[in-house]
Design an enzyme around this catalytic site. Structure first.
Site, PDB file in Angstrom:
ATOM      1  N   CYS A   2       8.194   2.669  -4.384  1.00  0.00           N
ATOM      2  CA  CYS A   2       8.815   2.000  -5.521  1.00  0.00           C
ATOM      3  C   CYS A   2       8.536   2.759  -6.813  1.00  0.00           C
ATOM      4  O   CYS A   2       7.849   3.781  -6.829  1.00  0.00           O
ATOM      5  CB  CYS A   2       8.277   0.577  -5.649  1.00  0.00           C
ATOM      6  SG  CYS A   2       8.345  -0.367  -4.113  1.00  0.00           S
ATOM      7  N   ARG A  50      12.298  -1.466  -6.393  1.00  0.00           N
ATOM      8  CA  ARG A  50      11.813  -1.412  -5.018  1.00  0.00           C
ATOM      9  C   ARG A  50      12.692  -0.571  -4.104  1.00  0.00           C
ATOM     10  O   ARG A  50      13.923  -0.683  -4.119  1.00  0.00           O
ATOM     11  CB  ARG A  50      11.732  -2.828  -4.428  1.00  0.00           C
ATOM     12  CG  ARG A  50      11.091  -2.855  -3.033  1.00  0.00           C
ATOM     13  CD  ARG A  50      11.111  -4.223  -2.425  1.00  0.00           C
ATOM     14  NE  ARG A  50      10.398  -4.227  -1.147  1.00  0.00           N
ATOM     15  CZ  ARG A  50      10.621  -5.077  -0.163  1.00  0.00           C
ATOM     16  NH1 ARG A  50      11.536  -6.018  -0.309  1.00  0.00           N
ATOM     17  NH2 ARG A  50       9.934  -5.008   0.961  1.00  0.00           N
ATOM     18  N   LEU A  51      12.035   0.279  -3.308  1.00  0.00           N
ATOM     19  CA  LEU A  51      12.624   0.913  -2.133  1.00  0.00           C
ATOM     20  C   LEU A  51      12.010   0.199  -0.941  1.00  0.00           C
ATOM     21  O   LEU A  51      10.814   0.353  -0.655  1.00  0.00           O
ATOM     22  CB  LEU A  51      12.321   2.412  -2.095  1.00  0.00           C
ATOM     23  CG  LEU A  51      12.808   3.165  -0.850  1.00  0.00           C
ATOM     24  CD1 LEU A  51      14.327   3.133  -0.756  1.00  0.00           C
ATOM     25  CD2 LEU A  51      12.314   4.615  -0.877  1.00  0.00           C
ATOM     26  N   ALA A  52      12.779  -0.622  -0.249  1.00  0.00           N
ATOM     27  CA  ALA A  52      12.239  -1.477   0.806  1.00  0.00           C
ATOM     28  C   ALA A  52      11.963  -0.663   2.069  1.00  0.00           C
ATOM     29  O   ALA A  52      12.866  -0.020   2.608  1.00  0.00           O
ATOM     30  CB  ALA A  52      13.212  -2.609   1.112  1.00  0.00           C
ATOM     31  N   GLY A  78       3.952   2.709  -3.133  1.00  0.00           N
ATOM     32  CA  GLY A  78       3.277   3.482  -2.101  1.00  0.00           C
ATOM     33  C   GLY A  78       3.230   2.768  -0.774  1.00  0.00           C
ATOM     34  O   GLY A  78       3.993   1.833  -0.506  1.00  0.00           O
ATOM     35  N   GLU A  79       2.309   3.230   0.072  1.00  0.00           N
ATOM     36  CA  GLU A  79       2.106   2.651   1.396  1.00  0.00           C
ATOM     37  C   GLU A  79       0.615   2.599   1.694  1.00  0.00           C
ATOM     38  O   GLU A  79      -0.112   3.560   1.427  1.00  0.00           O
ATOM     39  CB  GLU A  79       2.798   3.480   2.480  1.00  0.00           C
ATOM     40  CG  GLU A  79       4.294   3.669   2.303  1.00  0.00           C
ATOM     41  CD  GLU A  79       5.096   2.404   2.503  1.00  0.00           C
ATOM     42  OE1 GLU A  79       4.530   1.423   3.034  1.00  0.00           O
ATOM     43  OE2 GLU A  79       6.281   2.389   2.117  1.00  0.00           O
ATOM     44  N   ASP A 102       2.621  -4.880   3.042  1.00  0.00           N
ATOM     45  CA  ASP A 102       1.332  -4.314   2.650  1.00  0.00           C
ATOM     46  C   ASP A 102       1.026  -4.629   1.190  1.00  0.00           C
ATOM     47  O   ASP A 102      -0.138  -4.656   0.781  1.00  0.00           O
ATOM     48  CB  ASP A 102       1.280  -2.802   2.906  1.00  0.00           C
ATOM     49  CG  ASP A 102       2.343  -2.013   2.160  1.00  0.00           C
ATOM     50  OD1 ASP A 102       3.379  -2.595   1.801  1.00  0.00           O
ATOM     51  OD2 ASP A 102       2.147  -0.797   1.962  1.00  0.00           O
ATOM     52  N   SER A 377       6.165  14.871   6.049  1.00  0.00           N
ATOM     53  CA  SER A 377       6.152  16.258   5.580  1.00  0.00           C
ATOM     54  C   SER A 377       4.843  16.943   5.959  1.00  0.00           C
ATOM     55  O   SER A 377       3.800  16.304   6.043  1.00  0.00           O
ATOM     56  CB  SER A 377       6.328  16.288   4.050  1.00  0.00           C
ATOM     57  OG  SER A 377       6.008  17.550   3.522  1.00  0.00           O
ATOM     58  N   GLY A 378       4.901  18.254   6.147  1.00  0.00           N
ATOM     59  CA  GLY A 378       3.700  19.040   6.414  1.00  0.00           C
ATOM     60  C   GLY A 378       2.990  19.500   5.150  1.00  0.00           C
ATOM     61  O   GLY A 378       2.045  20.291   5.228  1.00  0.00           O
TER      62      GLY A 378
END
Length: 613
Positions: A2, A50-52, A78-79, A102, A377-378
């Protein structure tokens, strides 16, 4: 994932300032295209886009909890990858949950542990809590600085946001850049806490910033620490693999489509291989995406940095791991498109600095967003495991400066080459870089009995993990969130970073190659071609049409001699670059063209007040 923003003002009731909060919040619409929310209560105002990703219907923000002593409100970006375990622990302590998100776990965690909740989180996050019980704002950022977070002190409080643009939308914030900000733009170093814009600061990684009526305080809850490493080679390899298995499993959790970014290098291939094996257990297939350029594979010319094109290795991994793969192939006109350049600069809030690599990253993410919402992503594996040339270059190892500076100009050009001589003198970048280097290594503790060589390599690893990686993480976050794509970075898990940082260099490179630990820990999921491949950086176009397009855009700029960019760049130098024979423009010399165009667009878009005094 978000965008967050907010305003605390202890001398006014912000209910009358909802229009300003709306404007601040809307600057974050790209970061959160799915929903918006604001919350205002007296001296505090919070905004959220928000990005759900998890619990699509239940994770709306700002999220509040009422207590007998006042309301506690949260905006979170974030997560948290261990939210399931934390939720279980909090439920055992009597907390009741109304969503599966979360975000609610973080809010309830704050109610239980206060700002110490940060020490319990595994993830990438930037969040702010208005604690109405104490009229206090608490701002917390993740350990590695994966998610951006900025604040701006005012006469009676503070403004904050995921990105500077949110803060600059408030009339109290002055869009001013001084010599210090310009030094950050051109020195190729990242000063912790610095935000380029005067008066603005970053919430530093691993830090809590608290604001109340008595002022602002900072508390560091995590930093890289020197510890003994007692595991041998085999146990170190096994432990790295156990960590990676756990990290990837956690970070593949999502309620929306996810994928991997695949470059054909060791890092992304290992991550993709592990993810593919895990998803196969439930009958699922990994989606993977790679960037390529028109004609690159057929016309590739090797150089010191890039010895091989990516595409053949990408396809080897896709076949070996059985991914649902797609190449995103870009042409030179798209890379040089002024509108794309404009979008990149808007995403970064500053003249970006990576040229066609910025444009291609943005275009790659924009294409991926049509198919997936989350990507692994690496990024940062080179910093964690020791993958760059400078880790093995004796000149860079012994240099009394940041090791990547030893050959930076040789490989990528010097950003300051196009600046006016009087500005170059005023900036005095060599002194700035040297002072920054001294500050950066001052806190690196030597292990008892550590050899001179091992300590030197420890400092180099520390510099990459605390300075260099933050530039790349910010670039990745801004380019991805500009199109509403969440990019997760498994190699930034703090458990992995702590363990590998304290692994002696003799173990990190036990076979004389880069990233030995990672290669052996993931050998079973790698095609032999990738296992044997030498490190190759993120690709850059070699098409001379790209340089020709840049020249044409700069020529258009040169017919506007009053443009403010010429207060910063040397017009004669830029003119010579614009009329140089295009096929002879190297990747090094075209940097000046890219930098000039970036600066000009930034000045047009943001109209910053530039102070050279």
């Amino acid at each position: 994932m978000c965008g967050i923003t907010g305003w605390v003002s202890y001398e006014r009731d912000l209910n009358s300032e909802s229009a300003v909060l709306d404007a601040m919040t809307e600057t974050m619409s790209c970061r959160g295209p799915d929903d918006r929310g604001i919350w205002i209560n007296g001296p505090a105002a919070l905004g959220h886009r928000r990005l759900a990703i998890i619990d699509l219907p239940g994770g709306r923000q700002p999220m509040t909890a009422d207590t007998p002593r006042g309301t506690v409100a949260l905006v979170y970006s974030g997560e948290t990858y261990n939210f399931t375990e934390l939720r279980r622990e909090l439920a055992g302590r009597g907390h009741r949950f109304t969503t599966d998100s979360d975000t609610e776990v973080v809010l309830r965690g704050y109610l239980e542990w206060g700002e110490a909740v940060a020490e319990r989180l595994n993830g990438m996050y930037a969040f702010a809590v208005w604690d109405g019980r104490h009229d206090r704002l608490v701002m917390i950022r993740d350990r590695m600085g994966i998610k951006p977070f900025y604040y701006y002190e005012t006469a009676d409080g503070v403004l904050f946001g995921s990105e500077p643009k949110a803060i600059l939308a408030n009339p109290l914030a002055r869009a001013r850049v001084g010599l210090g900000g310009l030094r950050e733009l051109f020195a190729n170093v990242k000063t912790p806490g610095h935000a380029v814009w005067e008066g603005m600061h970053e919430v530093e990684p691993g830090t809590v910033v608290t604001v109340d009526r008595n002022g602002l305080r900072r508390h560091v809850y995590w930093q890289l620490e020197t510890r003994p490493h007692t595991d041998g080679k085999d146990e170190s390899i096994a432990h790295v693999r156990r960590l990676l298995d756990d990290i990837v499993r956690r970070q593949m959790v999502s309620d929306v489509p996810r994928c991997t970014l695949l470059s054909g290098g060791l890092d992304s291939s290992a991550m993709t291989g592990i993810a593919a094996r895990q998803l196969a257990e439930s009958g699922e297939t990994v989606r993977s995406f790679a960037v390529d350029f028109v004609g690159q594979a057929d016309n590739f010319v090797a150089d010191e940095l890039r010895g091989t094109p990516d595409t053949p290795y990408v396809h080897d991994v896709a076949r070996a791991s059985g991914t649902d793969h797609r190449d995103i192939v870009l042409d030179s006109l798209a890379l040089a498109d002024p509108e794309v350049r404009s979008q990149v600069i808007r995403a970064r809030d500053m003249p970006a600095g990576f040229g066609d690599m910025d444009a291609s990253l943005y275009l790659l993410f924009r294409s991926i967003r049509e198919h997936s919402t989350v990507a692994l992503s690496g990024e940062s594996a080179d910093e964690v495991f020791g993958g760059y040339l400078q880790f093995f270059d004796e000149e860079a190892r012994r240099a009394d400066t940041f090791p990547w500076m030893a050959r930076l100009a040789q490989h990528f050009g010097d950003d300051a080459d196009v600046l006016r001589p009087d500005l170059t003198a005023a900036l005095d970048l060599p002194s700035y870089i040297q002072d920054s280097y001294g500050s950066a290594i001052a806190g690196v503790r030597r292990l008892e009995g550590e050899s001179d060589f091992e300590f030197r390599m420890r400092k180099i690893c520390h510099l990459h993990l605390t300075r260099f990686v933050r530039v790349l993480l910010d670039r990745k976050d801004r380019a991805s969130m500009a199109v509403g794509l969440e990019v997760r970075v498994p190699f930034c898990d703090h458990r992995l970073v702590e363990y590998v940082y304290n692994t002696p260099w003799s173990l990190k490179s036990f076979d004389g190659r880069e990233k030995s630990l990672l290669r052996e820990a993931t050998a079973d999921v790698l095609p032999k071609s990738v296992y044997d491949r030498v490190k190759s950086p993120y690709p850059s176009t070699q098409d001379p049409k790209y340089a020709l397009a840049l020249q044409e855009h700069v020529k258009d700029l040169l017919v506007r001699p009053s443009h403010p960019v010429f207060d910063l760049v040397d017009r004669d130098r830029v003119t010579r670059l614009a009329w140089h024979d295009a096929p002879q423009i190297t990747q090094v010399s075209r940097r000046g063209l890219e930098r000039t165009l970036d600066l000009a667009l930034w000045l047009d878009l943001y109209k910053p007040e530039i102070s050279l005094s």
